[in-house]
Design a protein around this motif. Sequence first.
Motif, PDB file in Angstrom:
ATOM      1  N   GLN A 185       0.819  -1.220   0.000  1.00  0.00           N
ATOM      2  CA  GLN A 185       0.000   0.000   0.000  1.00  0.00           C
ATOM      3  C   GLN A 185       0.850   1.267   0.000  1.00  0.00           C
ATOM      4  O   GLN A 185       0.572   2.205  -0.751  1.00  0.00           O
ATOM      5  N   LEU A 186       1.888   1.299   0.850  1.00  0.00           N
ATOM      6  CA  LEU A 186       2.735   2.488   0.900  1.00  0.00           C
ATOM      7  C   LEU A 186       3.416   2.776  -0.457  1.00  0.00           C
ATOM      8  O   LEU A 186       3.390   3.922  -0.918  1.00  0.00           O
ATOM      9  N   PRO A 187       3.993   1.779  -1.121  1.00  0.00           N
ATOM     10  CA  PRO A 187       4.577   2.064  -2.442  1.00  0.00           C
ATOM     11  C   PRO A 187       3.566   2.650  -3.440  1.00  0.00           C
ATOM     12  O   PRO A 187       3.918   3.503  -4.248  1.00  0.00           O
ATOM     13  N   HIS A 188       2.319   2.200  -3.377  1.00  0.00           N
ATOM     14  CA  HIS A 188       1.313   2.757  -4.285  1.00  0.00           C
ATOM     15  C   HIS A 188       1.035   4.229  -3.964  1.00  0.00           C
ATOM     16  O   HIS A 188       0.929   5.067  -4.863  1.00  0.00           O
ATOM     17  N   LEU A 217     -10.852   0.343  -6.693  1.00  0.00           N
ATOM     18  CA  LEU A 217     -10.430  -0.651  -5.696  1.00  0.00           C
ATOM     19  C   LEU A 217      -9.619  -0.032  -4.551  1.00  0.00           C
ATOM     20  O   LEU A 217      -9.831  -0.353  -3.381  1.00  0.00           O
ATOM     21  N   TRP A 218      -8.675   0.854  -4.900  1.00  0.00           N
ATOM     22  CA  TRP A 218      -7.684   1.249  -3.904  1.00  0.00           C
ATOM     23  C   TRP A 218      -8.206   2.070  -2.724  1.00  0.00           C
ATOM     24  O   TRP A 218      -7.729   1.864  -1.592  1.00  0.00           O
ATOM     25  N   PRO A 219      -9.161   2.972  -2.924  1.00  0.00           N
ATOM     26  CA  PRO A 219      -9.711   3.640  -1.726  1.00  0.00           C
ATOM     27  C   PRO A 219     -10.251   2.618  -0.725  1.00  0.00           C
ATOM     28  O   PRO A 219     -10.022   2.722   0.476  1.00  0.00           O
ATOM     29  N   GLU A 220     -10.910   1.569  -1.246  1.00  0.00           N
ATOM     30  CA  GLU A 220     -11.409   0.496  -0.358  1.00  0.00           C
ATOM     31  C   GLU A 220     -10.283  -0.167   0.420  1.00  0.00           C
ATOM     32  O   GLU A 220     -10.367  -0.370   1.624  1.00  0.00           O
ATOM     33  N   LEU A 221      -9.237  -0.542  -0.306  1.00  0.00           N
ATOM     34  CA  LEU A 221      -8.124  -1.242   0.340  1.00  0.00           C
ATOM     35  C   LEU A 221      -7.521  -0.385   1.452  1.00  0.00           C
ATOM     36  O   LEU A 221      -7.200  -0.871   2.538  1.00  0.00           O
ATOM     37  N   LEU A 222      -7.367   0.896   1.177  1.00  0.00           N
ATOM     38  CA  LEU A 222      -6.744   1.790   2.166  1.00  0.00           C
ATOM     39  C   LEU A 222      -7.662   2.029   3.355  1.00  0.00           C
ATOM     40  O   LEU A 222      -7.217   2.002   4.507  1.00  0.00           O
ATOM     41  N   LEU A 223      -8.942   2.245   3.070  1.00  0.00           N
ATOM     42  CA  LEU A 223      -9.854   2.553   4.178  1.00  0.00           C
ATOM     43  C   LEU A 223     -10.113   1.319   5.052  1.00  0.00           C
ATOM     44  O   LEU A 223     -10.342   1.457   6.246  1.00  0.00           O
ATOM     45  N   TYR A 224     -10.027   0.135   4.475  1.00  0.00           N
ATOM     46  CA  TYR A 224     -10.165  -1.088   5.280  1.00  0.00           C
ATOM     47  C   TYR A 224      -8.895  -1.378   6.087  1.00  0.00           C
ATOM     48  O   TYR A 224      -8.871  -2.301   6.891  1.00  0.00           O
TER      49      TYR A 224
END
Lengths: 286, 286
Positions: free
Chosen positions: A190-193, A230-237
């Motif tokens: 997540q951090l690299p993204h 997809l990514w906002p979901e991954l980060l918020l979860y």
Amino acid sequence: MDCTDFNITIVGLGLIGGSFAMALRKLNPKNIWAIDIDKETLRVAQEMNIIDKGYLNPEIPLSNSDIVILAVYPQKTINFVKSNMSSFKSGAVITDTAGIKSNLIHEIMPVLRKDLDFIGGHPMAGKEESGLKAASKDMFKNANYIITPINGNKEENINLVGTIAKGMGCKRVVYLTPKDHDDIISYTSQLPHIIAVSLIDCNSLIKGTSRFIGGSFRDTTRVATINGELWPELLLYNKENIISKIEDFEKNIKEIKTAIINNDDVFLEKRFEDATRKRKEIVKDV
Amino acid sequence: MDCTDFNITIVGLGLIGGSFAMALRKLNPKNIWAIDIDKETLRVAQEMNIIDKGYLNPEIPLSNSDIVILAVYPQKTINFVKSNMSSFKSGAVITDTAGIKSNLIHEIMPVLRKDLDFIGGHPMAGKEESGLKAASKDMFKNANYIITPINGNKEENINLVGTIAKGMGCKRVVYLTPKDHDDIISYTSQLPHIIAVSLIDCNSLIKGTSRFIGGSFRDTTRVATINGELWPELLLYNKENIISKIEDFEKNIKEIKTAIINNDDVFLEKRFEDATRKRKEIVKDV
């Protein structure tokens, strides 16, 4: 373990689900079925023999499947399991492919029927494109596959998911608690993204920048092509972990900035030598 | 332009200097000489016919060279030109390969003899290893070569450096002011390196992290293997630009962090879509 007696259903026939379907053929299961909201995707997949049959309505495939592989976004994974709880076949093994685990498992477990087993999974594979057209039978070749067992998961079912991963060509199957998974993944993925996105957003006013970029910029920004849905979901979860990793990173950037301001070449040289050593250690067997 | 009547001297026979020597053969100059502090390096290079002759003492090659290519670190580039000012052949074209330009040119110009021409240059090529053993005749193939002319540089000499770059296989020769060069490079090269170092330094306590890294981490940290001797110099010679770029980047990271804290998925989705579009634009022709 032998999969030839199993019916397997894949939920969501996109990049990951489509690649699962293709790679699973090698394991020779009794049937590979798919559930998707897009009729045309199912038709194409069936025509190409990627799946044996496609369904818009989950009821029939779920009630006959020994293994269900969810290949949709985290929120949809949770919603799908909840909404279709009554349809799963008794004794079925359900596994998912979401990039976050703790909160997802935390939502699913309390409502899961006692005769079902939910095994969290995360294949460390992907690419910048999406959809069935980008899927590949080799997607999981040499990838790492993380499984996140919890109390109550049956050992034989954990092993079954591992066998499937290996059968699809994964290099390693790694077991982690959901908590450790989310902590590690916030750092290694997540951090690299977030960094790539933040770098590409800098300084957009420089015209013709592309003529001045070398390998460093190209590599550091590769994953700035990122799925915006997809990514906002991954980060918020995975909020707490990623915030903490961002703050570690901010501290490191600030230390380098301060050293530059103070002309501290001794600090910089040491930091660069440490980084070189760490990079070599961390990446040597990847 | 024809180089067959020219004697060319390369100062510093490391990765870049060695690659210059190898690539220059194609242009068939009268002589390729090298100056280095390491006798053994010169011996090996001469034995391998990479150079025609090597010198520890700069006087003889400099006084007979039409073109001098400096391939040492910025501070050494400045020191070498200053210390050997009386030895250069009248009319010689001196060019360098340092990754920063303004301050270097600013130090050299006031003391440069009027019968010499110093043309700033920056070949956008390199790799993680160093030294002559890592040099390659193909180092500059398809690379961008930046030339930073200033008032007083003769057009024919600017063109000569461009011809050499093209002759060595560079894809493009780009002209920039020293000021614009340093501004752009702080974004496209220096910032990615600082980011890679800062990322690899995070969270060093996670054991066995290497089992959980995918392409994003691998790519974002590639240039964390960084020359600890060279890079503090590059950053300190370009202090104002790099500080400003770090601060732009810190602002972007902070905006994403704030959006995560506030569960602002709308902001995140837009930011990720913008980044994807920008990445595709910026990298499309590289």
